[in-house]
Design a protein around this motif. Structure first.
Motif, mmCIF file in Angstrom:
data_model
loop_
_atom_site.group_PDB
_atom_site.id
_atom_site.type_symbol
_atom_site.label_atom_id
_atom_site.label_comp_id
_atom_site.label_asym_id
_atom_site.label_seq_id
_atom_site.Cartn_x
_atom_site.Cartn_y
_atom_site.Cartn_z
ATOM 1 N N GLY A 58 0.779 -1.227 0.000
ATOM 2 C CA GLY A 58 0.000 0.000 0.000
ATOM 3 C C GLY A 58 0.813 1.280 0.000
ATOM 4 O O GLY A 58 2.044 1.257 0.104
ATOM 5 N N PRO A 59 0.133 2.421 -0.096
ATOM 6 C CA PRO A 59 0.796 3.720 -0.248
ATOM 7 C C PRO A 59 1.620 4.170 0.952
ATOM 8 O O PRO A 59 2.623 4.853 0.776
ATOM 9 C CB PRO A 59 -0.371 4.683 -0.499
ATOM 10 N N VAL A 60 1.220 3.807 2.150
ATOM 11 C CA VAL A 60 1.971 4.235 3.336
ATOM 12 C C VAL A 60 3.351 3.584 3.353
ATOM 13 O O VAL A 60 4.369 4.257 3.547
ATOM 14 C CB VAL A 60 1.203 3.898 4.632
ATOM 15 N N VAL A 61 3.395 2.287 3.127
ATOM 16 C CA VAL A 61 4.672 1.575 3.102
ATOM 17 C C VAL A 61 5.518 2.056 1.929
ATOM 18 O O VAL A 61 6.734 2.269 2.064
ATOM 19 C CB VAL A 61 4.453 0.053 3.029
ATOM 20 N N GLY A 62 4.893 2.257 0.770
ATOM 21 C CA GLY A 62 5.622 2.762 -0.397
ATOM 22 C C GLY A 62 6.243 4.118 -0.123
ATOM 23 O O GLY A 62 7.400 4.376 -0.481
ATOM 24 N N ALA A 63 5.478 4.999 0.505
ATOM 25 C CA ALA A 63 5.982 6.335 0.841
ATOM 26 C C ALA A 63 7.139 6.245 1.831
ATOM 27 O O ALA A 63 8.132 6.975 1.708
ATOM 28 C CB ALA A 63 4.850 7.184 1.417
ATOM 29 N N LEU A 64 7.037 5.354 2.811
ATOM 30 C CA LEU A 64 8.111 5.179 3.796
ATOM 31 C C LEU A 64 9.389 4.671 3.132
ATOM 32 O O LEU A 64 10.489 5.124 3.453
ATOM 33 C CB LEU A 64 7.673 4.206 4.892
ATOM 34 N N VAL A 65 9.223 3.744 2.199
ATOM 35 C CA VAL A 65 10.384 3.230 1.468
ATOM 36 C C VAL A 65 11.069 4.365 0.711
ATOM 37 O O VAL A 65 12.295 4.516 0.756
ATOM 38 C CB VAL A 65 9.972 2.111 0.482
ATOM 39 N N GLY A 66 10.275 5.176 0.006
ATOM 40 C CA GLY A 66 10.842 6.292 -0.745
ATOM 41 C C GLY A 66 11.553 7.289 0.144
ATOM 42 O O GLY A 66 12.648 7.766 -0.180
ATOM 43 N N LEU A 67 10.934 7.598 1.284
ATOM 44 C CA LEU A 67 11.518 8.556 2.222
ATOM 45 C C LEU A 67 12.837 8.042 2.796
ATOM 46 O O LEU A 67 13.860 8.746 2.774
ATOM 47 C CB LEU A 67 10.527 8.817 3.358
ATOM 48 N N ILE A 68 12.814 6.811 3.292
ATOM 49 C CA ILE A 68 14.015 6.221 3.886
ATOM 50 C C ILE A 68 15.116 6.066 2.845
ATOM 51 O O ILE A 68 16.303 6.317 3.128
ATOM 52 C CB ILE A 68 13.685 4.862 4.531
ATOM 53 N N ASN A 69 14.735 5.681 1.641
ATOM 54 C CA ASN A 69 15.695 5.519 0.554
ATOM 55 C C ASN A 69 16.494 6.799 0.335
ATOM 56 O O ASN A 69 17.726 6.790 0.260
ATOM 57 C CB ASN A 69 14.960 5.131 -0.728
ATOM 58 N N ASN A 70 15.798 7.924 0.244
ATOM 59 C CA ASN A 70 16.490 9.172 -0.051
ATOM 60 C C ASN A 70 17.273 9.714 1.142
ATOM 61 O O ASN A 70 18.282 10.389 0.963
ATOM 62 C CB ASN A 70 15.497 10.215 -0.564
ATOM 63 N N ILE A 71 16.811 9.403 2.345
ATOM 64 C CA ILE A 71 17.578 9.794 3.523
ATOM 65 C C ILE A 71 18.918 9.047 3.539
ATOM 66 O O ILE A 71 19.986 9.643 3.755
ATOM 67 C CB ILE A 71 16.790 9.499 4.814
ATOM 68 N N ILE A 72 18.874 7.742 3.293
ATOM 69 C CA ILE A 72 20.103 6.946 3.274
ATOM 70 C C ILE A 72 21.023 7.390 2.142
ATOM 71 O O ILE A 72 22.235 7.551 2.330
ATOM 72 C CB ILE A 72 19.773 5.441 3.145
#
Length: 202
Positions: A58-72
């Protein structure tokens, strides 16, 4: 769609399966972006994990993945990636909504979904490109289009928009198709595990 299904799509109650999926999807993004950068491809390939996670959980997990990805990526590669976390979040949300509503179900709808997701990325990223990069994307193929537009006397906004479109639209179409094929190849027990998560969230 029932009220419970609507709520479950946006639930922040993450199951064990979702928590395991997030780092795996971030790793896929990281590898894809590095691969594209080394080979100087006309694609980003940095959203495969985001979109696949969105399709599964779903969108919440997808958004978290995108956010964490760019932070790392911002901490390890380029600080400017922090800013583009906004784009990745947008990609995750839109991909998750399209997937949960059944709009990524075959190759034809995957292409359409990729186009829509790409347009979202273009709308979010173009102003960021102008603010931080003078309108360029940092991708040699897109920036070649930017230079060509500038040589013809076009404004920065239009040149930057074309630059982003040249890279993001094909990238997201290819990415969604790849994610669709991966998703269809996953064991049914695995995909049902995420479906059950949605049903049990509320």
């Amino acid at each position: 769609m029932s009220l419970n299904e609507k709520k479950s799509m946006w639930s922040f109650k993450l199951s064990t399966a979702a928590l395991v999926l997030i780092p795996a999807a971030v790793g896929i993004n990281y590898i894809g972006k590095t691969f594209a950068g080394v080979l100087k491809l006309p694609l980003w390939l940095d959203s495969i994990g985001t979109i696949l996670a969105s399709m599964l959980a779903g969108p919440v997990v997808g958004a978290l993945v995108g956010l964490i990805n760019n932070i790392i990526h911002g901490l390890t590669q380029s600080p400017i990636s922090f800013v583009y976390a906004i784009t990745q979040v947008g990609i995750g949300v839109v991909a998750g909504v399209l997937a949960k509503k059944g709009y990524i179900k075959n190759l034809k709808t995957s292409i359409i979904a990729g186009l829509l997701i790409g347009l979202v990325a273009v709308v979010i990223s173009t102003p960021l490109n102008i603010i931080f990069w003078g309108g360029q994307t940092g991708n040699i193929w897109g920036d070649a289009a930017f230079a060509a537009m500038q040589a013809k006397g076009q404004g920065v906004w239009l040149s930057s928009l074309v630059d982003e479109v040249v890279v993001d639209i094909p990238d997201k179409i290819v990415t969604v198709i790849v994610c669709f094929l991966i998703y269809k190849g996953l064991p049914q027990k695995l995909t049902l595990m995420y479906d059950d998560q949605d049903i049990q969230s509320f």
